[in-house]
Design a protein around this motif. Structure first.
Motif, PDB file in Angstrom:
ATOM      1  N   CYS A 125      -4.848  38.013   8.475  1.00 25.27           N
ATOM      2  CA  CYS A 125      -6.086  38.101   7.699  1.00 25.27           C
ATOM      3  C   CYS A 125      -5.883  37.511   6.305  1.00 25.27           C
ATOM      4  O   CYS A 125      -6.681  36.691   5.841  1.00 25.27           O
ATOM      5  N   ILE A 126      -4.810  37.908   5.646  1.00 21.55           N
ATOM      6  CA  ILE A 126      -4.515  37.381   4.313  1.00 21.55           C
ATOM      7  C   ILE A 126      -4.319  35.870   4.383  1.00 21.55           C
ATOM      8  O   ILE A 126      -4.886  35.128   3.574  1.00 21.55           O
ATOM      9  N   ALA A 127      -3.531  35.407   5.345  1.00 20.23           N
ATOM     10  CA  ALA A 127      -3.260  33.974   5.456  1.00 20.23           C
ATOM     11  C   ALA A 127      -4.534  33.179   5.717  1.00 20.23           C
ATOM     12  O   ALA A 127      -4.794  32.172   5.050  1.00 20.23           O
ATOM     13  N   ALA A 128      -5.349  33.611   6.662  1.00 21.79           N
ATOM     14  CA  ALA A 128      -6.581  32.883   6.986  1.00 21.79           C
ATOM     15  C   ALA A 128      -7.511  32.836   5.792  1.00 21.79           C
ATOM     16  O   ALA A 128      -8.171  31.816   5.544  1.00 21.79           O
ATOM     17  N   ASN A 129      -7.575  33.917   5.029  1.00 25.65           N
ATOM     18  CA  ASN A 129      -8.461  33.964   3.867  1.00 25.65           C
ATOM     19  C   ASN A 129      -7.993  33.071   2.720  1.00 25.65           C
ATOM     20  O   ASN A 129      -8.752  32.852   1.776  1.00 25.65           O
ATOM     21  N   LYS A 130      -6.804  32.541   2.787  1.00 26.75           N
ATOM     22  CA  LYS A 130      -6.338  31.595   1.773  1.00 26.75           C
ATOM     23  C   LYS A 130      -6.927  30.210   2.003  1.00 26.75           C
ATOM     24  O   LYS A 130      -6.930  29.374   1.112  1.00 26.75           O
ATOM     25  N   TYR A 131      -7.417  29.969   3.195  1.00 22.95           N
ATOM     26  CA  TYR A 131      -7.994  28.663   3.502  1.00 22.95           C
ATOM     27  C   TYR A 131      -9.394  28.600   2.883  1.00 22.95           C
ATOM     28  O   TYR A 131     -10.214  29.473   3.120  1.00 22.95           O
ATOM     29  N   PRO A 132      -9.667  27.578   2.074  1.00 21.05           N
ATOM     30  CA  PRO A 132     -10.967  27.505   1.396  1.00 21.05           C
ATOM     31  C   PRO A 132     -12.149  27.610   2.355  1.00 21.05           C
ATOM     32  O   PRO A 132     -12.195  26.932   3.384  1.00 21.05           O
ATOM     33  N   GLY A 133     -13.072  28.485   1.996  1.00 22.76           N
ATOM     34  CA  GLY A 133     -14.296  28.640   2.771  1.00 22.76           C
ATOM     35  C   GLY A 133     -14.220  29.612   3.918  1.00 22.76           C
ATOM     36  O   GLY A 133     -15.234  29.926   4.530  1.00 22.76           O
ATOM     37  N   ILE A 134     -13.038  30.100   4.211  1.00 26.93           N
ATOM     38  CA  ILE A 134     -12.880  31.006   5.357  1.00 26.93           C
ATOM     39  C   ILE A 134     -13.067  32.448   4.920  1.00 26.93           C
ATOM     40  O   ILE A 134     -12.583  32.876   3.875  1.00 26.93           O
ATOM     41  N   ARG A 135     -13.753  33.192   5.784  1.00 22.94           N
ATOM     42  CA  ARG A 135     -13.896  34.630   5.627  1.00 22.94           C
ATOM     43  C   ARG A 135     -13.370  35.269   6.912  1.00 22.94           C
ATOM     44  O   ARG A 135     -14.005  35.184   7.961  1.00 22.94           O
ATOM     45  N   ALA A 136     -12.187  35.863   6.806  1.00 21.48           N
ATOM     46  CA  ALA A 136     -11.587  36.575   7.933  1.00 21.48           C
ATOM     47  C   ALA A 136     -11.705  38.065   7.664  1.00 21.48           C
ATOM     48  O   ALA A 136     -11.537  38.507   6.529  1.00 21.48           O
ATOM     49  N   GLY A 137     -12.005  38.823   8.710  1.00 18.82           N
ATOM     50  CA  GLY A 137     -12.155  40.258   8.567  1.00 18.82           C
ATOM     51  C   GLY A 137     -11.282  41.011   9.551  1.00 18.82           C
ATOM     52  O   GLY A 137     -11.242  40.688  10.735  1.00 18.82           O
ATOM     53  N   ALA A 188     -18.160  42.915  10.274  1.00 16.20           N
ATOM     54  CA  ALA A 188     -17.485  41.703   9.792  1.00 16.20           C
ATOM     55  C   ALA A 188     -18.420  40.505   9.915  1.00 16.20           C
ATOM     56  O   ALA A 188     -18.487  39.655   9.025  1.00 16.20           O
ATOM     57  N   GLN A 189     -19.139  40.457  11.001  1.00 16.33           N
ATOM     58  CA  GLN A 189     -20.073  39.362  11.233  1.00 16.33           C
ATOM     59  C   GLN A 189     -21.424  39.613  10.557  1.00 16.33           C
ATOM     60  O   GLN A 189     -21.932  38.769   9.830  1.00 16.33           O
ATOM     61  N   LEU A 190     -22.012  40.780  10.783  1.00 16.23           N
ATOM     62  CA  LEU A 190     -23.358  41.048  10.276  1.00 16.23           C
ATOM     63  C   LEU A 190     -23.428  41.082   8.745  1.00 16.23           C
ATOM     64  O   LEU A 190     -24.379  40.569   8.156  1.00 16.23           O
ATOM     65  N   SER A 191     -22.436  41.691   8.107  1.00 10.95           N
ATOM     66  CA  SER A 191     -22.479  41.840   6.654  1.00 10.95           C
ATOM     67  C   SER A 191     -21.755  40.738   5.901  1.00 10.95           C
ATOM     68  O   SER A 191     -22.076  40.476   4.746  1.00 10.95           O
ATOM     69  N   ASN A 192     -20.773  40.129   6.532  1.00  9.60           N
ATOM     70  CA  ASN A 192     -19.909  39.213   5.792  1.00  9.60           C
ATOM     71  C   ASN A 192     -19.828  37.801   6.361  1.00  9.60           C
ATOM     72  O   ASN A 192     -19.132  36.962   5.811  1.00  9.60           O
ATOM     73  N   ASN A 193     -20.495  37.565   7.470  1.00 12.19           N
ATOM     74  CA  ASN A 193     -20.458  36.257   8.112  1.00 12.19           C
ATOM     75  C   ASN A 193     -19.009  35.784   8.295  1.00 12.19           C
ATOM     76  O   ASN A 193     -18.668  34.633   8.013  1.00 12.19           O
ATOM     77  N   ALA A 194     -18.151  36.694   8.744  1.00  7.49           N
ATOM     78  CA  ALA A 194     -16.741  36.364   8.953  1.00  7.49           C
ATOM     79  C   ALA A 194     -16.606  35.416  10.141  1.00  7.49           C
ATOM     80  O   ALA A 194     -17.060  35.715  11.237  1.00  7.49           O
ATOM     81  N   GLN A 195     -15.981  34.292   9.896  1.00  4.74           N
ATOM     82  CA  GLN A 195     -15.770  33.343  10.983  1.00  4.74           C
ATOM     83  C   GLN A 195     -14.566  33.718  11.837  1.00  4.74           C
ATOM     84  O   GLN A 195     -14.424  33.237  12.952  1.00  4.74           O
TER      85      GLN A 195
END
Length: 163
Positions: free
Chosen positions: A72-84, A95-102
């Motif tokens: 999760c931490i690693a994926a979130n370092k990639y610009p534009g990514i929201r991992a939950g 994760a999807q409904l509130s945060n649009n986590a890809q």
């Protein structure tokens, strides 16, 4: 739906279970490894999945490691990514409904195969309805401050854009 998936060696077996579940439910899977229980570094896998999402080559991603925290931490370092990180159905939906986590992340030492399938199903069966768009926009704006002026334009139209 096309889904990018990956894990480290600690979660190889769970990744394989999830991959089979996704295929059985008619999703197209892009597997970024690992491909055995031989040791790998989870950031390498997480970055590949995040890049694939960013480039629009997959609609969503699933990453698994021992706790789900590292990927999760690693994926979130990639610009534009929201991992939950989610280990239950409600969190996966939010994760999807509130945060649009890809990207959904989970820990193989936290959830077993049957719970993982339910969490994945919950995550994939909902779509962002922009109810928290204002909040997600703030995250994107803050990220743009650090990534650079052209960040919002660069992700516009990609799977990273808030739209």
């Amino acid at each position: 739906m096309k889904i990018a998936i990956g894990s480290d060696h600690n979660a190889f077996q769970l990744k394989e279970t999830i991959k089979e579940f996704l295929a059985d439910t008619k999703h197209e899977v892009i597997d970024f490894g690992c491909y055995s229980e031989d040791a790998v570094d989870y950031p390498d896998i997480a970055f590949q999945v995040a890049e694939t999402i960013s480039e629009g080559k997959a609609e969503r991603g699933i990453l698994v490691c021992g706790t789900g925290i590292g990927v999760c931490i690693a994926a979130n370092k990639y610009p534009g990514i929201r991992a939950g990180l989610a280990h239950d159905v409600y969190s996966a939906e939010r994760a999807q409904l509130s945060n649009n986590a890809q990207i959904l992340t989970m820990g193989s030492q936290i959830v077993g195969p049957e719970v993982a399938k339910k969490v994945v199903e919950a995550y994939l069966n909902v779509s962002w309805e922009e109810g928290s768009k204002r909040k997600v926009d703030k995250i994107v704006e803050k990220e743009a401050e650090f990534v650079g002026e052209n960040f919002k334009e660069a992700v516009a139209g990609s799977n990273c854009a808030v739209n």
